[in-house]
Design a protein around this motif. Sequence first.
Motif, short mmCIF file in Angstrom:
data_model
loop_
_atom_site.label_atom_id
_atom_site.label_comp_id
_atom_site.label_asym_id
_atom_site.label_seq_id
_atom_site.Cartn_x
_atom_site.Cartn_y
_atom_site.Cartn_z
N ARG A 180 38.86 37.28 72.37
CA ARG A 180 38.28 37.17 71.07
C ARG A 180 36.71 36.75 71.20
O ARG A 180 35.93 37.25 70.74
CB ARG A 180 39.07 36.34 70.25
CG ARG A 180 40.17 37.08 69.30
CD ARG A 180 40.67 36.05 68.28
NE ARG A 180 41.66 35.37 68.95
CZ ARG A 180 42.95 35.53 69.03
NH1 ARG A 180 43.42 36.62 68.54
NH2 ARG A 180 43.90 34.73 69.40
N ILE A 181 36.74 35.65 71.95
CA ILE A 181 35.25 35.08 72.14
C ILE A 181 34.31 36.12 73.09
O ILE A 181 33.04 36.51 72.60
CB ILE A 181 35.36 33.68 72.92
CG1 ILE A 181 36.43 32.67 72.36
CG2 ILE A 181 33.77 33.21 73.29
CD1 ILE A 181 35.83 32.41 70.79
N SER A 228 19.31 37.33 58.00
CA SER A 228 20.18 36.81 57.24
C SER A 228 21.76 36.77 57.85
O SER A 228 22.68 36.10 57.08
CB SER A 228 20.34 37.21 55.83
OG SER A 228 20.52 38.73 55.73
N ASP A 229 21.87 37.37 58.77
CA ASP A 229 23.41 37.54 59.50
C ASP A 229 23.75 36.26 60.16
O ASP A 229 23.04 35.82 60.86
CB ASP A 229 23.40 38.53 60.35
CG ASP A 229 24.55 38.83 61.21
OD1 ASP A 229 25.62 38.48 60.69
OD2 ASP A 229 24.35 38.81 62.67
N ARG A 230 24.97 35.83 59.68
CA ARG A 230 25.26 34.70 60.28
C ARG A 230 26.97 34.85 60.62
O ARG A 230 27.69 34.23 60.99
CB ARG A 230 25.23 33.23 59.49
CG ARG A 230 24.11 32.73 59.37
CD ARG A 230 23.34 32.23 60.67
NE ARG A 230 22.03 31.82 60.34
CZ ARG A 230 20.98 32.65 60.16
NH1 ARG A 230 20.80 33.88 60.39
NH2 ARG A 230 19.61 31.97 60.09
N ASP A 231 27.02 36.11 60.67
CA ASP A 231 28.61 36.65 61.05
C ASP A 231 29.07 36.18 62.43
O ASP A 231 30.18 36.01 62.54
CB ASP A 231 28.82 38.01 60.91
CG ASP A 231 28.41 38.71 59.36
OD1 ASP A 231 28.32 38.03 58.58
OD2 ASP A 231 28.67 40.04 59.43
N TYR A 232 28.04 36.22 63.16
CA TYR A 232 28.61 35.73 64.67
C TYR A 232 29.05 34.39 64.75
O TYR A 232 29.94 34.14 65.61
CB TYR A 232 27.50 36.11 65.60
CG TYR A 232 26.04 35.45 65.19
CD1 TYR A 232 25.83 34.02 65.74
CD2 TYR A 232 25.39 35.84 64.24
CE1 TYR A 232 24.47 33.56 65.42
CE2 TYR A 232 24.03 35.38 64.04
CZ TYR A 232 23.72 34.02 64.70
OH TYR A 232 22.45 33.40 64.50
N LEU A 233 28.20 33.41 64.10
CA LEU A 233 28.87 32.14 63.82
C LEU A 233 30.00 31.93 63.45
O LEU A 233 31.06 31.34 63.59
CB LEU A 233 27.71 31.35 63.14
CG LEU A 233 26.56 31.08 63.84
CD1 LEU A 233 25.70 30.04 62.96
CD2 LEU A 233 26.68 30.70 65.15
N LEU A 234 30.20 32.69 62.13
CA LEU A 234 31.84 32.82 61.35
C LEU A 234 32.85 33.55 62.46
O LEU A 234 33.99 32.81 62.59
CB LEU A 234 31.40 33.64 60.24
CG LEU A 234 30.72 33.16 59.18
CD1 LEU A 234 30.38 34.01 58.06
CD2 LEU A 234 31.53 31.66 58.62
N GLU A 235 32.40 34.53 63.27
CA GLU A 235 33.50 35.18 64.03
C GLU A 235 33.84 34.11 65.23
O GLU A 235 35.08 33.80 65.55
CB GLU A 235 32.87 36.42 64.73
CG GLU A 235 33.76 37.00 65.50
CD GLU A 235 33.44 38.55 66.00
OE1 GLU A 235 34.34 39.29 66.38
OE2 GLU A 235 32.12 38.75 65.68
N PHE A 240 37.31 29.71 67.45
CA PHE A 240 37.42 28.44 67.62
C PHE A 240 38.87 27.87 66.79
O PHE A 240 39.36 27.03 67.58
CB PHE A 240 36.35 27.55 67.41
CG PHE A 240 34.92 27.89 68.02
CD1 PHE A 240 34.96 28.78 69.26
CD2 PHE A 240 33.98 27.40 67.68
CE1 PHE A 240 33.85 28.95 70.00
CE2 PHE A 240 32.79 27.67 68.44
CZ PHE A 240 32.57 28.46 69.42
N SER A 241 38.67 28.41 65.78
CA SER A 241 39.91 27.68 64.90
C SER A 241 41.32 28.41 65.23
O SER A 241 42.47 27.43 65.62
CB SER A 241 39.76 28.49 63.43
OG SER A 241 38.55 27.86 62.83
N GLY A 299 37.89 22.99 58.75
CA GLY A 299 37.09 22.73 57.79
C GLY A 299 35.55 23.17 58.12
O GLY A 299 34.82 23.42 57.35
N SER A 300 35.04 23.14 59.22
CA SER A 300 33.76 23.59 59.60
C SER A 300 33.80 24.99 59.20
O SER A 300 32.62 25.61 58.72
CB SER A 300 33.47 23.56 61.13
OG SER A 300 33.25 22.07 61.35
N LEU A 301 34.86 25.92 59.65
CA LEU A 301 34.69 27.37 59.19
C LEU A 301 34.68 27.60 57.76
O LEU A 301 33.94 28.41 57.29
CB LEU A 301 35.89 28.02 59.96
CG LEU A 301 36.37 29.43 59.58
CD1 LEU A 301 35.02 30.39 59.91
CD2 LEU A 301 37.48 29.95 60.20
#
Length: 439
Positions: A180-181, A228-235, A240-241, A299-301
């Motif tokens: 996944r990572i 404006s993309d932050r999908d990669y952080l969310l992914e 991580f979760s 919580g961070s996610l």
Amino acid sequence: MKLWGGRFREEENKLMEDFNSSLQVDKRLYSEDIKGSIAHVNMLVKCELLTQSEGESIRKSLLSILEDIENGTLLIEGDFEDIHSFVEATLTERIGETAKKLHTARSRNDQVALDIRLYAKNKALEVIEHIEDLQHSLEQKAKANNVIMPGYTHLQRAQVVTLKHHLMAYFSMLDRDRKRIHNAIEMMNESPLGCGALAGTTHTIDREMTAEELGFSKPMNNFLDGVSDRDYLLELMSGFSIIMMHVSRLSEELILWSSQEFKFISIDDAYSTGSSIMPQKKNPDAAELIRGKTGRVYGSLTSLLTTMKGLPLAYNKDMQEDKEPFFDALDTVLSCLEIMSKMISTMKVNTENMKKAVKYGFLNATEVADYLVSKGVAFRDAHSIVGSIVIYCEDTNKPIEELTLDELKSVNPLIDEDLYDFIDYQNILNKGIKVNLLK
């Protein structure tokens, strides 16, 4: 030094200045910020937006800033809005007016998008290394402990397995985490540099050059999306979760197994703590902390998902809040993987207690039913017959394999001497249906 202010009539309120500053959070991006600026300068020189001498002056000074930060002679501190203004102010102090040309054809929007993307990619590779370290610890402990133990469903003893097989289940989970990572890295491997504030630049620039120099597969296609993309952080945080969910499940089992009620394992003193009042206590605090910190990563996610959910295109200041939850989730997952790896590699296994738990758990009951099926009994009838045998065993305090043939025949006359080999635990594990338990 501010990177803006020409159109303002009054100074920014000190309270707002402090509220707006992100330096204490994003200062860890200093290396990525400087490397991104060097790639940008190289491109500006190639595109003749800077002279060779200007480019060389900026490049050398940026490298000296990087070196000074890393050797501790330059501290990242002061009344700066962010790491970008700190680097640019320091550059201006060192080379003067030429430094002001660095930001040609670039916005802080694509600059910060580049910095966090570079940082996330590098740290994601570090997470993969930590996953592989934990996998190695699990594999080594599994190979050294191919011993029988109860397998559980509903936390009730169910069927016989091996500790090796049980630990390797977590190896498999972590293998999916690793993939996944890797997938997240592949998805994010595009450069936002050159997207500008949101609509690119009127200067003729070479985005392919900076993308290649910074190790990206290509520039991002859409400028609005690029900043404006932050999908990669969310992914990554989603990955991580899931990692934390897996190590939390493993932690729960280690906590149970190390209890006096189980006594399957002993966690090394180095990863345990004691009680301030009860001298006999040895608490599995490392495992409990991992279990507890899992909620922190969740919580961070959730925090970043909530921040992003209502934002119109393109950049909004809300997005400054992306770094703190990401950094915290990253730091947490790295430390938890490292602690878990060391805890697994040093834990001791009590094989005798595992064997005892198998013996008095009636874990060969399913095989007795299978035996009766092989004699022509319908499985549902066999299931009921074996239930009667288990009740008899509970009443006489005997495991099934210690019942006499007469006792077994009194329940069902089809049972013969060959049952004992059929329900021997090692033979059960050696049967083809469970041969993978020994691998």
